[in-house]
Design a protein around this motif. Sequence first.
Motif, PDB file in Angstrom:
ATOM      1  N   ALA A  91     -39.465 -34.878 -58.669  1.00  0.00           N
ATOM      2  CA  ALA A  91     -40.365 -34.708 -57.522  1.00  0.00           C
ATOM      3  C   ALA A  91     -40.590 -33.230 -57.225  1.00  0.00           C
ATOM      4  CB  ALA A  91     -39.799 -35.424 -56.297  1.00  0.00           C
ATOM      5  N   HIS A  92     -39.543 -32.437 -57.351  1.00  0.00           N
ATOM      6  CA  HIS A  92     -39.699 -31.003 -57.081  1.00  0.00           C
ATOM      7  C   HIS A  92     -40.529 -30.335 -58.167  1.00  0.00           C
ATOM      8  CE1 HIS A  92     -38.905 -27.210 -55.199  1.00  0.00           C
ATOM      9  NE2 HIS A  92     -38.426 -26.708 -56.331  1.00  0.00           N
ATOM     10  N   TRP A  93     -40.368 -30.790 -59.405  1.00  0.00           N
ATOM     11  CA  TRP A  93     -41.181 -30.243 -60.500  1.00  0.00           C
ATOM     12  C   TRP A  93     -42.663 -30.466 -60.203  1.00  0.00           C
ATOM     13  CZ3 TRP A  93     -39.031 -30.887 -66.128  1.00  0.00           C
ATOM     14  CH2 TRP A  93     -39.613 -29.928 -66.968  1.00  0.00           C
ATOM     15  N   GLU A  94     -42.998 -31.607 -59.632  1.00  0.00           N
ATOM     16  CA  GLU A  94     -44.392 -31.882 -59.294  1.00  0.00           C
ATOM     17  C   GLU A  94     -44.946 -30.862 -58.306  1.00  0.00           C
ATOM     18  OE1 GLU A  94     -45.367 -35.851 -58.159  1.00  0.00           O
ATOM     19  OE2 GLU A  94     -43.941 -36.741 -59.579  1.00  0.00           O
ATOM     20  N   THR A  95     -44.100 -30.380 -57.400  1.00  0.00           N
ATOM     21  CA  THR A  95     -44.582 -29.438 -56.383  1.00  0.00           C
ATOM     22  C   THR A  95     -44.769 -28.038 -56.941  1.00  0.00           C
ATOM     23  OG1 THR A  95     -42.393 -28.701 -55.588  1.00  0.00           O
ATOM     24  CG2 THR A  95     -43.302 -30.739 -54.660  1.00  0.00           C
ATOM     25  N   GLN A  96     -44.166 -27.752 -58.082  1.00  0.00           N
ATOM     26  CA  GLN A  96     -44.267 -26.427 -58.696  1.00  0.00           C
ATOM     27  C   GLN A  96     -45.450 -26.444 -59.662  1.00  0.00           C
ATOM     28  OE1 GLN A  96     -42.285 -23.825 -57.678  1.00  0.00           O
ATOM     29  NE2 GLN A  96     -41.577 -25.338 -56.178  1.00  0.00           N
ATOM     30  N   THR A  97     -46.588 -25.990 -59.200  1.00  0.00           N
ATOM     31  CA  THR A  97     -47.829 -26.124 -59.972  1.00  0.00           C
ATOM     32  C   THR A  97     -48.252 -24.846 -60.684  1.00  0.00           C
ATOM     33  OG1 THR A  97     -49.107 -25.638 -57.969  1.00  0.00           O
ATOM     34  CG2 THR A  97     -48.662 -27.963 -58.467  1.00  0.00           C
ATOM     35  N   GLY A  98     -47.419 -23.818 -60.646  1.00  0.00           N
ATOM     36  CA  GLY A  98     -47.762 -22.567 -61.303  1.00  0.00           C
ATOM     37  C   GLY A  98     -47.703 -22.680 -62.818  1.00  0.00           C
ATOM     38  N   THR A  99     -48.196 -21.649 -63.469  1.00  0.00           N
ATOM     39  CA  THR A  99     -48.241 -21.644 -64.929  1.00  0.00           C
ATOM     40  C   THR A  99     -46.863 -21.786 -65.574  1.00  0.00           C
ATOM     41  OG1 THR A  99     -50.274 -20.335 -64.948  1.00  0.00           O
ATOM     42  CG2 THR A  99     -48.935 -20.297 -66.955  1.00  0.00           C
ATOM     43  N   PRO A 100     -45.818 -21.078 -65.105  1.00  0.00           N
ATOM     44  CA  PRO A 100     -44.516 -21.256 -65.750  1.00  0.00           C
ATOM     45  C   PRO A 100     -44.020 -22.695 -65.724  1.00  0.00           C
ATOM     46  CG  PRO A 100     -44.516 -19.282 -64.402  1.00  0.00           C
ATOM     47  CD  PRO A 100     -45.778 -20.016 -64.084  1.00  0.00           C
ATOM     48  N   ALA A 101     -44.138 -23.354 -64.571  1.00  0.00           N
ATOM     49  CA  ALA A 101     -43.647 -24.727 -64.466  1.00  0.00           C
ATOM     50  C   ALA A 101     -44.402 -25.658 -65.398  1.00  0.00           C
ATOM     51  CB  ALA A 101     -43.763 -25.213 -63.018  1.00  0.00           C
ATOM     52  N   THR A 102     -45.695 -25.425 -65.581  1.00  0.00           N
ATOM     53  CA  THR A 102     -46.483 -26.260 -66.475  1.00  0.00           C
ATOM     54  C   THR A 102     -46.119 -25.993 -67.935  1.00  0.00           C
ATOM     55  OG1 THR A 102     -48.289 -26.320 -64.869  1.00  0.00           O
ATOM     56  CG2 THR A 102     -48.819 -26.920 -67.139  1.00  0.00           C
ATOM     57  N   ARG A 103     -45.880 -24.750 -68.262  1.00  0.00           N
ATOM     58  CA  ARG A 103     -45.437 -24.443 -69.628  1.00  0.00           C
ATOM     59  C   ARG A 103     -44.076 -25.065 -69.905  1.00  0.00           C
ATOM     60  NH1 ARG A 103     -47.107 -17.999 -69.893  1.00  0.00           N
ATOM     61  NH2 ARG A 103     -49.344 -18.320 -70.315  1.00  0.00           N
ATOM     62  N   HIS A 104     -43.187 -25.026 -68.919  1.00  0.00           N
ATOM     63  CA  HIS A 104     -41.882 -25.670 -69.092  1.00  0.00           C
ATOM     64  C   HIS A 104     -42.056 -27.171 -69.280  1.00  0.00           C
ATOM     65  CE1 HIS A 104     -40.312 -21.833 -68.231  1.00  0.00           C
ATOM     66  NE2 HIS A 104     -40.214 -21.929 -66.912  1.00  0.00           N
ATOM     67  N   LEU A 105     -43.036 -27.745 -68.601  1.00  0.00           N
ATOM     68  CA  LEU A 105     -43.305 -29.170 -68.740  1.00  0.00           C
ATOM     69  C   LEU A 105     -43.739 -29.509 -70.161  1.00  0.00           C
ATOM     70  CD1 LEU A 105     -43.581 -31.957 -67.467  1.00  0.00           C
ATOM     71  CD2 LEU A 105     -45.851 -31.285 -66.645  1.00  0.00           C
ATOM     72  N   ALA A 106     -44.625 -28.707 -70.724  1.00  0.00           N
ATOM     73  CA  ALA A 106     -45.069 -28.935 -72.103  1.00  0.00           C
ATOM     74  C   ALA A 106     -43.895 -28.797 -73.070  1.00  0.00           C
ATOM     75  CB  ALA A 106     -46.179 -27.954 -72.462  1.00  0.00           C
ATOM     76  N   GLU A 107     -43.056 -27.794 -72.849  1.00  0.00           N
ATOM     77  CA  GLU A 107     -41.893 -27.604 -73.716  1.00  0.00           C
ATOM     78  C   GLU A 107     -40.933 -28.776 -73.590  1.00  0.00           C
ATOM     79  OE1 GLU A 107     -38.294 -24.344 -74.486  1.00  0.00           O
ATOM     80  OE2 GLU A 107     -39.624 -24.131 -72.754  1.00  0.00           O
ATOM     81  N   ALA A 108     -40.720 -29.244 -72.355  1.00  0.00           N
ATOM     82  CA  ALA A 108     -39.820 -30.373 -72.140  1.00  0.00           C
ATOM     83  C   ALA A 108     -40.345 -31.624 -72.835  1.00  0.00           C
ATOM     84  CB  ALA A 108     -39.646 -30.624 -70.647  1.00  0.00           C
ATOM     85  N   ALA A 109     -41.627 -31.918 -72.657  1.00  0.00           N
ATOM     86  CA  ALA A 109     -42.204 -33.103 -73.283  1.00  0.00           C
ATOM     87  C   ALA A 109     -42.088 -33.030 -74.802  1.00  0.00           C
ATOM     88  CB  ALA A 109     -43.665 -33.251 -72.868  1.00  0.00           C
TER      89      ALA A 109
END
Length: 259
Positions: free
Chosen positions: A165-183
């Motif tokens: 849920a907290h990851w969803e609130t972090q919408t900046g570029t770093p958090a999205t890049r971390h999301l792609a790496e995690a997936a």
Amino acid sequence: MTSSRPSAAPPARRRLDAALDNLAVTFRGMTARPDENNCECHWGSAEDLALLKVPDIELDDDLLQRTWRASDWSDHAAVLRRILPQFARYLVAGRVEPFLGPEEIGRSFDRGHWQQWPAEQGAAVREFLHAWWTHTLTDPVPAVPAHELLALLVEASGALTPWLAHWETQTGTPATRHLAEAATHWEYHLLGDELPWDAWDSEDDGGERRAELTAWLLDHARPRLIAHGAPDELLHRIRLLGLTGPARWEDPYWPNHRY
């Protein structure tokens, strides 16, 4: 305690620094129990053990490693409280090397039952974990990758939902890049219907977390990654998580994983 770190640091870093300072204050003077013991052959010497019964002395890297990893302390909570200020600093700096995976570190927290500690102590640990998560999601190059830290946090807290849920609130570029790496790191295991880390709980609990993580990737991560131009290959692999049985592995975009 007054921090000497520069005030120009980003807010997430300042919050993490404050949480580390608070751990140092909250757990100052803590020691292992006077009668705590461990096997000299497998854990360490009597001199090593004596250091755990003296407060606030820095341990060398090897002794700290052996101490947090040991699972047979008679009072793991007391040992964890003794090492926690130094342990937390090492964790944030990426200086702790688990043998099996980051979830192993989370289990050390879980064995200490930190959520049952006195309110001030439990709150200090909770704030540290949340501050570390926020900092990691906003740091372009964190010392511990977000997907590794998530496994640690889940095992330490016994929950997955609040971290996602907290990851969803972090919408900046770093958090999205971390999301792609995690997936990218998760898709192989999830397509094989496995949790991407070894769960401490029963298989049923691991299955529930896998299902929750899969649903989150489909409902939140995939649309977010589409909007940010993630590679088609990754997007198709996330899409395949919504299929089961032959529909999944007979799909033209099935990556030919072997399990």
